[in-house]
Scaffold this active site. Structure first.
Site, PDB file in Angstrom:
ATOM      1  N   ASP A   1      33.810  39.900  47.081  1.00 17.89           N
ATOM      2  CA  ASP A   1      35.169  40.207  46.647  1.00 17.89           C
ATOM      3  C   ASP A   1      36.181  39.321  47.359  1.00 17.89           C
ATOM      4  OD1 ASP A   1      37.419  41.346  45.610  1.00 17.89           O
ATOM      5  OD2 ASP A   1      37.297  43.191  46.771  1.00 17.89           O
TER       6      ASP A   1
ATOM      7  N   ASP B   1      39.941  36.214  41.619  1.00 17.84           N
ATOM      8  CA  ASP B   1      39.398  37.453  42.181  1.00 17.84           C
ATOM      9  C   ASP B   1      37.961  37.679  41.730  1.00 17.84           C
ATOM     10  OD1 ASP B   1      38.962  39.923  43.244  1.00 17.84           O
ATOM     11  OD2 ASP B   1      40.492  40.963  42.085  1.00 17.84           O
TER      12      ASP B   1
END
Length: 416
Positions: free
Chosen positions: A81, A277
């Site tokens: 992440d 992201d």
């Protein structure tokens, strides 16, 4: 609506913790030895750690790596992440909301980070925390998909093999999560999150502060599933990369402003702030950009052998053909490419062909992997998620404050 394989994990709620402002290395070594130890380590190592990636955009909805933690080490599968900083694992302390059996959880062993530790103070900035004697350092992270993790900070060994052959076991700080909230109907079977954001809390920042790697990371997500992740600069290609400067007014890997083009023509949507992201399975546009894109696609699809279908539950917008599609190759020619043109940097474009924004479901329908970010609380932000980052090496260079990408075959692990 159940949205199989959908995940918006990376972008932390903006009112949550600020990124670390303080230096944490005091948590690992005495201040008097910090400079000499780090310079020696940088001279000795300064290499790169590489991790094979598993997972896919659909149907799994996540990409992950397996890390060793502890001594003796145990294996933990973690979501990668780039949209959040803190790494955490499910922890038997005991645990609420954990998805793994007790024997697979992390067990703290007198290795809690104290509340009065400089690392803890930096973590909670700009808040001033009050510590009582023997207090632990608590954390809570909230994600944009309304998931969360609550726990305590701990420190433990992370055994690593670098590309120069070195075997290391640095003590790093991470979260021991004893209360998890999973928003989806079927949470991924991972043990936690590998936070790779640009804050000082990230594993990458900690390795860089210890002089073990450069503050550079990259990932290569294969459209077939899998790929690889690297922490350090050794695997950055020497040529062919398109670079754009990071924005300095956000706490995420962002760039912009960008203009959105459809089929090579301007959509009239300009000034988009883009966040890269890897914690998001799909790409999210703000409401205006999303509606404009969808309107243009539907207009362009008129007269083609596709029709809307409400029967498909994988994603909000799907189409079916005269017969089930077997792969994106069967349907991609019905759609036009998108392009993000970064207006502050000459000739810097992120190409998003149909195969980088469509999925074919298990029922043979085709669905749009671009979603309305405003509807899920992302306000005016735009997230480029995994679906649009596939088959590219994407590099986040925190030292030069730039993000780059180049097309690549992500099925092959680097030789090193």
């Amino acid at each position: 609506m159940e949205e199989k394989g959908k995940r918006v994990m990376g972008l932390l709620v903006l009112l949550m913790f600020a990124t670390f402002q303080g230096c944490f290395s005091e948590a690992n070594q005495p201040p008097s030895k910090k400079k000499s130890t780090q310079s020696t380590a940088a001279h000795r190592f300064g290499s790169t750690a590489v991790f094979p990636i598993t997972g896919n955009v659909y149907p799994l909805g996540y990409y992950s790596v397996t890390l060793k933690i502890g001594n003796p080490p145990k294996l933990y599968e973690l979501d990668i992440d780039t949209g959040s900083d803190l790494t955490w694992v499910q922890c038997n302390a005991p645990c609420t909301g954990c998805t793994l059996p007790p024997e697979s959880l992390y067990h703290p062993k007198n290795n809690l980070v104290a509340c009065n530790d400089p690392f803890c103070s930096a973590f909670h900035l700009p808040e001033n925390i009050r510590c009582e004697a023997n207090d632990q350092c608590d954390y809570e992270v909230l994600y944009a998909d309304h998931g969360s993790s609550l726990g305590v900070l701990v420190t433990d060994h992370f055994p690593l093999r670098l590309t120069n052959g070195s075997l290391l076991g640095p003590r790093l700080i991470f979260g021991c999560g004893y209360n998890q909230r999973n928003p989806g109907p079927k949470p991924p079977p991972t043990a936690g999150v590998l936070g790779l954001g640009l804050g000082k809390a990230s594993i990458l920042s900690q390795l860089q502060s210890l002089g073990l790697t450069r503050n550079v990371l990259g990932h290569c997500l294969s459209v077939r599933g899998g790929g690889y992740l690297f922490l350090g600069h050794d695997l950055v290609p020497s040529s062919g990369i398109v670079w754009t400067p990071m924005s300095r007014d956000l706490k995420h890997y962002s760039s912009g402003p960008a203009e959105l083009l459809f089929g090579g023509k301007s959509t009239g949507i300009k000034g988009l702030q883009i966040i890269f992201d890897s914690g998001s399975s799909y790409t999210y546009f703000n409401s205006q950009a999303y509606k404009t894109t969808l309107d243009l696609m539907r207009k362009d699809l008129k007269g083609k052998p596709l029709e809307d279908t409400a029967e498909e539950k994988a994603l909000p917008v799907c189409w079916k053909g005269t017969k089930p599609f077997k792969s994106i190759q069967d349907v991609k020619d019905y759609f036009k490419p998108l392009l993000l043109s970064f207006t502050k940097t000459k000739n810097v474009h992120l190409h998003i062909p149909p195969e980088a924004y469509l999925i074919v479901t298990e029922h043979g329908n085709v669905c749009l992997g671009i979603l309305n970010g405003t509807e899920v609380g992302l306000e005016n932000f735009n997230l480029v998620g995994d679906i649009s980052l596939q088959d590219k090496i994407v590099i986040y260079d925190n030292e030069k404050q730039q993000i780059g990408w180049v097309s690549s075959n992500c099925n092959r692990l680097p030789k090193s």
